[in-house]
Design an enzyme around this catalytic site. Sequence first.
Site, short mmCIF file in Angstrom:
data_model
loop_
_atom_site.label_atom_id
_atom_site.label_comp_id
_atom_site.label_asym_id
_atom_site.label_seq_id
_atom_site.Cartn_x
_atom_site.Cartn_y
_atom_site.Cartn_z
N ASP A 57 0.02 4.54 -0.16
CA ASP A 57 -1.00 5.59 0.31
C ASP A 57 0.04 6.73 0.78
O ASP A 57 -0.11 7.92 0.40
CB ASP A 57 -1.87 5.41 1.28
CG ASP A 57 -3.03 4.71 0.69
OD1 ASP A 57 -3.16 4.51 -0.43
OD2 ASP A 57 -3.85 4.20 1.68
N HIS A 58 1.07 6.20 1.98
CA HIS A 58 1.76 7.26 2.70
C HIS A 58 2.84 7.97 1.83
O HIS A 58 3.65 8.79 2.18
CB HIS A 58 2.11 6.74 3.77
CG HIS A 58 0.85 6.42 4.69
ND1 HIS A 58 0.02 7.58 4.98
CD2 HIS A 58 0.48 5.12 5.03
CE1 HIS A 58 -0.84 7.07 5.36
NE2 HIS A 58 -0.68 5.57 5.84
N ARG B 287 -7.03 13.04 0.95
CA ARG B 287 -6.08 13.35 1.85
C ARG B 287 -4.57 12.98 1.27
O ARG B 287 -3.64 13.34 1.56
CB ARG B 287 -6.31 12.75 3.26
CG ARG B 287 -5.97 11.46 3.48
CD ARG B 287 -6.03 11.16 4.93
NE ARG B 287 -7.47 11.34 5.54
CZ ARG B 287 -7.61 10.61 6.68
NH1 ARG B 287 -6.89 9.77 7.43
NH2 ARG B 287 -9.15 10.90 7.17
N HIS C 11 -3.79 -4.25 7.77
CA HIS C 11 -3.52 -3.35 8.58
C HIS C 11 -2.67 -3.59 9.76
O HIS C 11 -2.78 -4.44 10.40
CB HIS C 11 -4.99 -3.24 9.14
CG HIS C 11 -5.45 -1.59 9.28
ND1 HIS C 11 -4.96 -1.04 10.20
CD2 HIS C 11 -5.94 -0.70 8.41
CE1 HIS C 11 -5.22 0.34 10.07
NE2 HIS C 11 -5.96 0.43 9.21
N GLY C 12 -1.86 -2.77 9.98
CA GLY C 12 -0.98 -2.68 11.21
C GLY C 12 0.29 -3.72 11.02
O GLY C 12 0.94 -3.81 11.97
N HIS D 270 1.80 1.30 5.85
CA HIS D 270 2.76 2.21 6.68
C HIS D 270 4.00 1.55 6.96
O HIS D 270 4.91 2.42 7.03
CB HIS D 270 1.73 2.56 7.96
CG HIS D 270 2.36 3.61 8.94
ND1 HIS D 270 2.62 3.28 10.09
CD2 HIS D 270 2.06 4.84 8.78
CE1 HIS D 270 3.15 4.61 10.54
NE2 HIS D 270 2.70 5.47 9.69
N GLU E 275 -8.51 0.40 -2.74
CA GLU E 275 -9.32 0.34 -1.68
C GLU E 275 -10.20 1.55 -1.96
O GLU E 275 -9.84 2.92 -2.29
CB GLU E 275 -8.39 0.51 -0.41
CG GLU E 275 -7.83 -0.52 -0.04
CD GLU E 275 -6.84 -0.17 1.21
OE1 GLU E 275 -7.19 0.94 2.17
OE2 GLU E 275 -5.91 -1.10 1.73
N ASN F 138 0.98 -1.20 0.02
CA ASN F 138 0.08 0.03 0.05
C ASN F 138 0.76 1.30 0.05
O ASN F 138 1.75 1.37 1.00
CB ASN F 138 -0.89 0.01 1.13
CG ASN F 138 -1.75 1.22 1.23
OD1 ASN F 138 -1.35 2.43 1.03
ND2 ASN F 138 -3.12 0.93 1.67
N ARG G 96 -9.46 8.07 -1.00
CA ARG G 96 -10.30 8.31 0.14
C ARG G 96 -11.32 9.53 -0.40
O ARG G 96 -11.02 10.33 -1.16
CB ARG G 96 -9.69 8.85 1.50
CG ARG G 96 -8.75 7.72 2.23
CD ARG G 96 -8.23 8.37 3.30
NE ARG G 96 -9.14 8.24 4.52
CZ ARG G 96 -9.44 7.25 5.26
NH1 ARG G 96 -8.28 6.34 5.48
NH2 ARG G 96 -10.55 7.35 6.29
N THR H 4 -8.16 3.33 8.41
CA THR H 4 -9.43 2.70 8.61
C THR H 4 -9.54 2.01 9.89
O THR H 4 -8.70 1.33 10.44
CB THR H 4 -9.39 1.47 7.46
OG1 THR H 4 -8.93 2.28 6.03
CG2 THR H 4 -10.52 0.85 7.16
N GLU I 281 -10.68 -9.55 3.06
CA GLU I 281 -9.68 -9.09 3.75
C GLU I 281 -9.80 -9.18 5.12
O GLU I 281 -10.61 -8.04 5.80
CB GLU I 281 -9.14 -7.91 3.13
CG GLU I 281 -7.77 -7.42 3.91
CD GLU I 281 -7.22 -6.19 3.21
OE1 GLU I 281 -7.38 -6.32 2.13
OE2 GLU I 281 -6.32 -5.54 3.73
N HIS J 5 -5.51 3.58 -1.51
CA HIS J 5 -6.95 3.84 -1.06
C HIS J 5 -7.38 5.32 -1.45
O HIS J 5 -6.50 6.24 -1.02
CB HIS J 5 -6.79 4.04 0.46
CG HIS J 5 -8.06 4.18 1.07
ND1 HIS J 5 -8.27 3.59 2.35
CD2 HIS J 5 -9.42 4.25 0.72
CE1 HIS J 5 -9.42 4.01 2.92
NE2 HIS J 5 -10.21 4.39 1.67
N1 PXP Z 1 -5.79 -3.11 4.16
C1 PXP Z 1 -6.94 -2.22 4.16
C2 PXP Z 1 -8.05 -2.57 3.96
C3 PXP Z 1 -6.47 -0.97 4.65
O1 PXP Z 1 -7.47 0.06 4.79
C4 PXP Z 1 -5.08 -0.31 5.09
C5 PXP Z 1 -4.62 0.73 5.50
O2 PXP Z 1 -4.93 1.78 4.29
C6 PXP Z 1 -4.22 -1.52 4.92
C7 PXP Z 1 -4.46 -2.83 4.39
C8 PXP Z 1 -2.66 -1.17 5.16
O3 PXP Z 1 -2.67 -1.10 6.54
P1 PXP Z 1 -1.13 -0.53 7.05
O4 PXP Z 1 -0.98 0.83 6.38
O5 PXP Z 1 -1.33 -0.36 8.54
O6 PXP Z 1 0.01 -1.51 6.83
#
Ligand code: PXP
Length: 239
Positions: A8-9, A48, A189-190, A212, A69, A6, A44, A100, A150, A42
């Site tokens: 995004d950041h 952002r 996530h995480g 992240h 996403e 991912n 959004r 999320t 997921e 993602h």
């Molecule tokens: N999966 C989904 C559905 C998410 O919303 C996110 C965060 O955007 C991730 C995976 C990735 O999470 P992380 O950035 O904490 O690794």
Amino acid sequence: MKLGVNIDHVATLRQARGTVYPDPLDAAILCCRAGAHGITAHLREDRRHIQDDDIFRLKELQPLPLNLEMANVESIVEIALNVLPAEVCIVPEKRQELTTEGGLDVVGHFESLRNTVGSLMDAGIVVSLFVDADEMTLSACKDLKVPYVELHTGPYCNAEANDRPFLLEQLIQCADYAHGLGMKVNAGHGINLENLGGILCIPHLDTLNIGHSIICRSVFHGMEKAVREMLEAMQEYEG
Ligand code: PXP
């Protein structure tokens, strides 16, 4: 098991300054070079980090399958139907949240999800629903005929050590349950290098979506080089 990164950041850093760099597309190309299997982004509602144009470029200009996403809202569904990413993962979205916060309420939003899932799948997009480890929710996913779920690993990944065994057990049981219902299982996530060991105990996993922690580590992996490059460029000073 596959890795979807991912990115995004990378866009978060760009948006912080309103510059054109760092470009998530460049990040996606590097992820591909490193062996990642897919790119997740993602879009959004508040834009952002990832922007509409990023999604079009990530679909067209890098080689990996794009997992978009998105929330179940009409304007974003329309974009997905224009872009036609390989996959869409539907997530709940709240404007004020940092990230999320929970899985989709599939039972509560069943009818609206049925419409969205139907139009995405009719367009040939593989659909996944981001859900908490909960059997009733997974049964509703099955009723919606989505090929993927997921599992939300955030509660496990962010928990204190004492709470982790119970939360991991829930994930293990729900992965088994979803697999038994004939759905493929992703997780995300995480997830980071410290908590990955537990995640690897979850059966039937197809893909881990991780963002992240990879972006954070890449900052430090590149820090020495970036400082050296700047010092080297400054050598040209004659003043
Ligand atoms: N999966 C989904 C559905 C998410 O919303 C996110 C965060 O955007 C991730 C995976 C990735 O999470 P992380 O950035 O904490 O690794």
